[in-house]
Scaffold this active site. Sequence first.
Site, PDB file in Angstrom:
ATOM      1  N   HIS A 167      39.276 -69.556 -44.360  1.00 39.71           N
ATOM      2  CA  HIS A 167      40.430 -70.364 -43.946  1.00 39.71           C
ATOM      3  C   HIS A 167      41.240 -70.800 -45.148  1.00 39.71           C
ATOM      4  O   HIS A 167      40.692 -71.004 -46.241  1.00 39.71           O
ATOM      5  CB  HIS A 167      39.999 -71.583 -43.126  1.00 39.71           C
ATOM      6  CG  HIS A 167      38.975 -72.446 -43.786  1.00 39.71           C
ATOM      7  ND1 HIS A 167      37.637 -72.129 -43.806  1.00 39.71           N
ATOM      8  CD2 HIS A 167      39.084 -73.610 -44.469  1.00 39.71           C
ATOM      9  CE1 HIS A 167      36.973 -73.061 -44.460  1.00 39.71           C
ATOM     10  NE2 HIS A 167      37.825 -73.976 -44.885  1.00 39.71           N
ATOM     11  N   HIS A 195      43.913 -73.835 -46.218  1.00 39.58           N
ATOM     12  CA  HIS A 195      44.467 -75.136 -45.880  1.00 39.58           C
ATOM     13  C   HIS A 195      45.956 -75.127 -46.235  1.00 39.58           C
ATOM     14  O   HIS A 195      46.329 -74.697 -47.334  1.00 39.58           O
ATOM     15  CB  HIS A 195      43.813 -76.239 -46.713  1.00 39.58           C
ATOM     16  CG  HIS A 195      42.332 -76.389 -46.512  1.00 39.58           C
ATOM     17  ND1 HIS A 195      41.790 -77.373 -45.740  1.00 39.58           N
ATOM     18  CD2 HIS A 195      41.280 -75.681 -46.996  1.00 39.58           C
ATOM     19  CE1 HIS A 195      40.463 -77.281 -45.767  1.00 39.58           C
ATOM     20  NE2 HIS A 195      40.130 -76.260 -46.519  1.00 39.58           N
TER      21      HIS A 195
HETATM   22  P1  5GP Z   1      36.306 -76.323 -46.229  1.00 35.98           P
HETATM   23  O1  5GP Z   1      35.308 -75.345 -45.655  1.00 35.98           O
HETATM   24  O2  5GP Z   1      37.511 -75.668 -46.792  1.00 35.98           O
HETATM   25  O3  5GP Z   1      35.643 -77.242 -47.205  1.00 35.98           O
HETATM   26  O4  5GP Z   1      36.835 -77.257 -45.117  1.00 35.98           O
HETATM   27  C1  5GP Z   1      36.677 -77.106 -43.744  1.00 35.98           C
HETATM   28  C2  5GP Z   1      37.761 -77.921 -43.105  1.00 35.98           C
HETATM   29  O5  5GP Z   1      37.573 -77.847 -41.708  1.00 35.98           O
HETATM   30  C3  5GP Z   1      37.770 -79.401 -43.492  1.00 35.98           C
HETATM   31  O6  5GP Z   1      39.041 -79.728 -43.994  1.00 35.98           O
HETATM   32  C4  5GP Z   1      37.442 -80.118 -42.205  1.00 35.98           C
HETATM   33  O7  5GP Z   1      38.163 -81.312 -42.065  1.00 35.98           O
HETATM   34  C5  5GP Z   1      37.821 -79.114 -41.154  1.00 35.98           C
HETATM   35  N1  5GP Z   1      37.009 -79.175 -39.949  1.00 35.98           N
HETATM   36  C6  5GP Z   1      35.665 -79.355 -39.875  1.00 35.98           C
HETATM   37  N2  5GP Z   1      35.255 -79.322 -38.589  1.00 35.98           N
HETATM   38  C7  5GP Z   1      36.369 -79.100 -37.834  1.00 35.98           C
HETATM   39  C8  5GP Z   1      36.582 -78.970 -36.426  1.00 35.98           C
HETATM   40  O8  5GP Z   1      35.674 -79.031 -35.609  1.00 35.98           O
HETATM   41  N3  5GP Z   1      37.866 -78.746 -36.020  1.00 35.98           N
HETATM   42  C9  5GP Z   1      38.905 -78.665 -36.912  1.00 35.98           C
HETATM   43  N4  5GP Z   1      40.121 -78.457 -36.396  1.00 35.98           N
HETATM   44  N5  5GP Z   1      38.740 -78.800 -38.243  1.00 35.98           N
HETATM   45  C10 5GP Z   1      37.480 -79.006 -38.699  1.00 35.98           C
END
Ligand code: 5GP
Length: 141
Positions: free
Chosen positions: A104, A106
């Site tokens: 993903h 951001h």
């Molecule tokens: P990363 O893997 O880049 O550290 O972040 C994962 C991102 O997914 C985080 O910014 C977190 O806030 C977001 N996130 C975690 N769980 C969920 C979810 O269930 N739904 C959504 N829409 N975002 C999520």
Amino acid sequence: MDAAYDNDNIFARILRGELPAHKVYEDDATLVFMDVMPRADGHALVIPKNPSRNVLDIEPRDLNAVLATTQKIARAALKAFDAEGILIQQYNEAASGQTVFHTHFHVIPRWADTALRPHGGEMADPEVLKAQADKLRAALA
Ligand code: 5GP
């Protein structure tokens, strides 16, 4: 990186419709929805539909699709939220800060006078996320 892709990660479940999300945009190869713990107002996530953990194992074709959608969303977010800049963030594996192991990007609106909130901080009000998804979708039209 030889860690396996987990079919039951949160974003895979959102893709299968098993978990809700405030969706903004979808095409054949990508999906966009609001981050539930936004680092700034309008924080969205762009994911490929095909499985991969991150940039280290993604197929180039899927990466190209995700980047094209990321640019589309960044331009729309600038307009929708009257932002002064857009931060694109992307983590690869836990040591870098990755917490969800489906690729993903951001897309985070920025203003010079507004500090970023912490990564993985507070959950946003679902009504606020819905309104922001509507705004972003409208800016794409
Ligand atoms: P990363 O893997 O880049 O550290 O972040 C994962 C991102 O997914 C985080 O910014 C977190 O806030 C977001 N996130 C975690 N769980 C969920 C979810 O269930 N739904 C959504 N829409 N975002 C999520």
